[in-house]
Scaffold this motif. Structure first.
Motif, short mmCIF file in Angstrom:
data_model
loop_
_atom_site.label_atom_id
_atom_site.label_comp_id
_atom_site.label_asym_id
_atom_site.label_seq_id
_atom_site.Cartn_x
_atom_site.Cartn_y
_atom_site.Cartn_z
N ALA A 33 -3.79 2.00 -19.32
CA ALA A 33 -5.19 2.35 -19.56
C ALA A 33 -6.10 1.53 -18.64
O ALA A 33 -7.10 2.05 -18.12
CB ALA A 33 -5.54 2.12 -21.02
N SER A 34 -5.78 0.27 -18.41
CA SER A 34 -6.60 -0.56 -17.52
C SER A 34 -6.54 -0.03 -16.10
O SER A 34 -7.55 0.03 -15.41
CB SER A 34 -6.11 -2.02 -17.54
N ARG A 35 -5.34 0.36 -15.65
CA ARG A 35 -5.22 0.92 -14.29
C ARG A 35 -6.04 2.21 -14.20
O ARG A 35 -6.71 2.45 -13.21
CB ARG A 35 -3.75 1.21 -13.94
N LEU A 36 -5.98 3.04 -15.28
CA LEU A 36 -6.76 4.29 -15.27
C LEU A 36 -8.26 4.01 -15.25
O LEU A 36 -9.04 4.79 -14.72
CB LEU A 36 -6.42 5.14 -16.51
N LYS A 37 -8.66 2.88 -15.83
CA LYS A 37 -10.08 2.51 -15.82
C LYS A 37 -10.48 1.88 -14.49
O LYS A 37 -11.62 1.48 -14.30
CB LYS A 37 -10.37 1.51 -16.95
N GLY A 38 -9.52 1.66 -13.60
CA GLY A 38 -9.83 1.14 -12.27
C GLY A 38 -9.66 -0.36 -12.12
O GLY A 38 -10.04 -0.93 -11.09
N TYR A 39 -9.06 -1.02 -13.10
CA TYR A 39 -8.83 -2.46 -12.97
C TYR A 39 -7.65 -2.74 -12.04
O TYR A 39 -6.76 -1.91 -11.87
CB TYR A 39 -8.58 -3.10 -14.36
N SER A 40 -7.66 -3.93 -11.45
CA SER A 40 -6.60 -4.32 -10.51
C SER A 40 -5.31 -4.60 -11.29
O SER A 40 -5.32 -4.72 -12.52
CB SER A 40 -7.01 -5.60 -9.78
N MET A 41 -4.22 -4.78 -10.55
CA MET A 41 -2.96 -5.13 -11.21
C MET A 41 -3.10 -6.43 -11.98
O MET A 41 -2.62 -6.56 -13.11
CB MET A 41 -1.85 -5.30 -10.15
N ARG A 42 -3.77 -7.40 -11.37
CA ARG A 42 -3.90 -8.71 -12.01
C ARG A 42 -4.69 -8.62 -13.32
O ARG A 42 -4.26 -9.11 -14.36
CB ARG A 42 -4.55 -9.72 -11.06
N GLU A 43 -5.85 -7.93 -13.24
CA GLU A 43 -6.68 -7.79 -14.45
C GLU A 43 -5.94 -7.00 -15.52
O GLU A 43 -5.96 -7.35 -16.71
CB GLU A 43 -7.99 -7.05 -14.10
N SER A 44 -5.26 -5.94 -15.08
CA SER A 44 -4.55 -5.07 -16.04
C SER A 44 -3.44 -5.85 -16.74
O SER A 44 -3.21 -5.69 -17.94
CB SER A 44 -3.96 -3.86 -15.33
N LEU A 45 -2.76 -6.71 -15.97
CA LEU A 45 -1.66 -7.49 -16.57
C LEU A 45 -2.20 -8.50 -17.58
O LEU A 45 -1.59 -8.73 -18.63
CB LEU A 45 -0.87 -8.20 -15.47
N ARG A 46 -3.36 -9.07 -17.28
CA ARG A 46 -3.97 -10.04 -18.23
C ARG A 46 -4.31 -9.35 -19.54
O ARG A 46 -4.04 -9.84 -20.62
CB ARG A 46 -5.27 -10.61 -17.62
N ILE A 47 -4.93 -8.17 -19.40
CA ILE A 47 -5.32 -7.41 -20.60
C ILE A 47 -4.07 -7.02 -21.40
O ILE A 47 -3.99 -7.21 -22.61
CB ILE A 47 -6.12 -6.15 -20.18
N ALA A 48 -3.06 -6.50 -20.67
CA ALA A 48 -1.83 -6.05 -21.33
C ALA A 48 -1.15 -7.19 -22.07
O ALA A 48 -0.65 -7.03 -23.20
CB ALA A 48 -0.89 -5.47 -20.28
N ASN A 49 -1.15 -8.37 -21.47
CA ASN A 49 -0.46 -9.51 -22.07
C ASN A 49 -1.11 -9.93 -23.39
O ASN A 49 -0.43 -10.28 -24.35
CB ASN A 49 -0.47 -10.68 -21.08
N VAL A 50 -2.44 -9.90 -23.40
CA VAL A 50 -3.14 -10.27 -24.64
C VAL A 50 -2.82 -9.24 -25.73
O VAL A 50 -2.55 -9.59 -26.89
CB VAL A 50 -4.67 -10.32 -24.40
N ILE A 51 -2.79 -7.97 -25.35
CA ILE A 51 -2.51 -6.92 -26.33
C ILE A 51 -1.09 -7.09 -26.89
O ILE A 51 -0.88 -7.08 -28.10
CB ILE A 51 -2.68 -5.52 -25.69
N GLY A 52 -0.14 -7.27 -25.99
CA GLY A 52 1.26 -7.42 -26.44
C GLY A 52 1.42 -8.61 -27.37
O GLY A 52 2.07 -8.51 -28.42
N ALA A 53 0.82 -9.72 -27.02
CA ALA A 53 0.95 -10.93 -27.84
C ALA A 53 0.31 -10.72 -29.22
O ALA A 53 0.85 -11.15 -30.25
CB ALA A 53 0.30 -12.12 -27.13
#
Ligand code: KDG
Length: 311
Positions: A267-287
């Protein structure tokens, strides 16, 4: 309705032990609706995007409960069929020790295992911009596997991007080599592959670090790759390698965390975020998902994420 993401696969009744200890000591079970792909779809909706889920459920109270939960969570369920001749799958999760989860399925011959290419409607795929698949669905039956490849064919016809979460479930396969062949065939067709490091090393018979596995996958399948080790994650593309350290959380039940992690990333990639930003967001969600029983209950909303990250 225009969708951002469409996915297909089995959801089951999850009975999750309310106490810590071996199976024979459990007396109380908490009921949830769960499945890797519907978890992913809910994760996408929490990120403020639109998702649809294609599936089959038994024409029984469990099936009706699951579809109600997924629908209440904002996912389009117009492509879910009820089958009077097969049951809804069930699985149990118990926690021998704090933070540990053990899974046992009762899903053989389930309604979802009867999914077939006929359930994949061209116009439904056309209506979306991203297709998500997991390695669980092709393990369920030949017709499920054919349904995945039909969805890939339509996704290519209409230029959707495709993500593939290998979701390694050894018990569902006859052999590791059979699974690897199928995974390779799918991975060649997709834009993003995700896997946990233990699964990677078992399937590809190596002993790589998460970083090297990530680079290997990205190169081999010419796509973006994500490799996780518990809550630590790498993302790789042809030009970039990014890393996010595991967040410290009190783990109650990690089942489902990977699905929400990937939903957050896509979803972050679809919103136009970079790989780095998307990974940060994803990590918080997963945790965050690890902190509660159930797969979807703890997935944060986009508003909560924005306030955390100042996005
Ligand atoms: O990723 C979480 C899933 O593993 C869980 O909800 C059940 O879909 C499931 C599966 O097949 O393991």
């Amino acid at each position: 309705m225009k969708l951002d993401v469409v996915t297909l696969g089995e959801s089951m009744i999850q009975l999750n032990a309310k106490t810590i200890g071996p199976l024979e000591t459990v007396r109380e079970w908490e009921q949830h609706a769960a499945g890797a792909e519907s978890n992913f779809a809910v994760g996408v909706v929490r990120m403020g995007l639109k998702a649809g889920w294609i599936s089959r459920l038994g024409k029984d109270g469990f099936g009706r409960y699951i579809v109600q939960v997924i629908k209440e969570n904002g996912v389009d369920v117009s492509q879910v069929k009820f089958d009077p001749s097969a049951p809804t799958g069930i699985y149990f999760i118990w926690h021998p020790k704090e933070g540990e989860s053990v899974v046992k399925y009762y899903r053989k011959g389930s309604a979802a295992s009867k999914l077939s290419p006929r359930d994949i409607k061209k116009r439904y795929i056309k209506n979306s911009r991203w297709l998500h698949l997991t390695g669980i669905t092709p393990a369920l039956s030949d017709s499920c596997s054919e349904a995945c490849f039909k969805a890939i064919e339509y996704a290519h016809d209409f230029e959707l991007k495709i993500s593939f979460d290998v979701n390694w479930r050894k018990v569902l396969w006859r052999s590791v080599s059979e699974a690897r062949k199928v995974f390779e065939k799918i991975a060649k067709e997709v834009d993003l592959v995700k896997i946990g490091i233990e699964g990677f090393n078992q399937i590809w018979r190596r002993s790589l670090s998460p970083k090297d596995a990530c680079k290997f996958l990205s190169k081999r399948f010419n796509c973006e790759a994500l490799v996780t080790k518990e809550r630590d994650a790498y993302a790789c593309s042809k030009n970039e390698v990014v890393h996010e350290r595991a967040m410290k959380v009190k783990v109650v039940d990690p089942v489902g965390a990977g699905d929400a992690f990937l939903a957050g990333y896509v979803a972050s990639r679809l919103k136009g975020y970079s790989m780095r930003e998307s990974l940060r967001i994803a990590n918080v969600i997963g945790a965050t998902v690890c902190t509660r029983r159930g797969d979807i209950e703890a997935i944060p909303t986009w508003d909560e994420i924005q306030s955390k990250f100042n996005l």
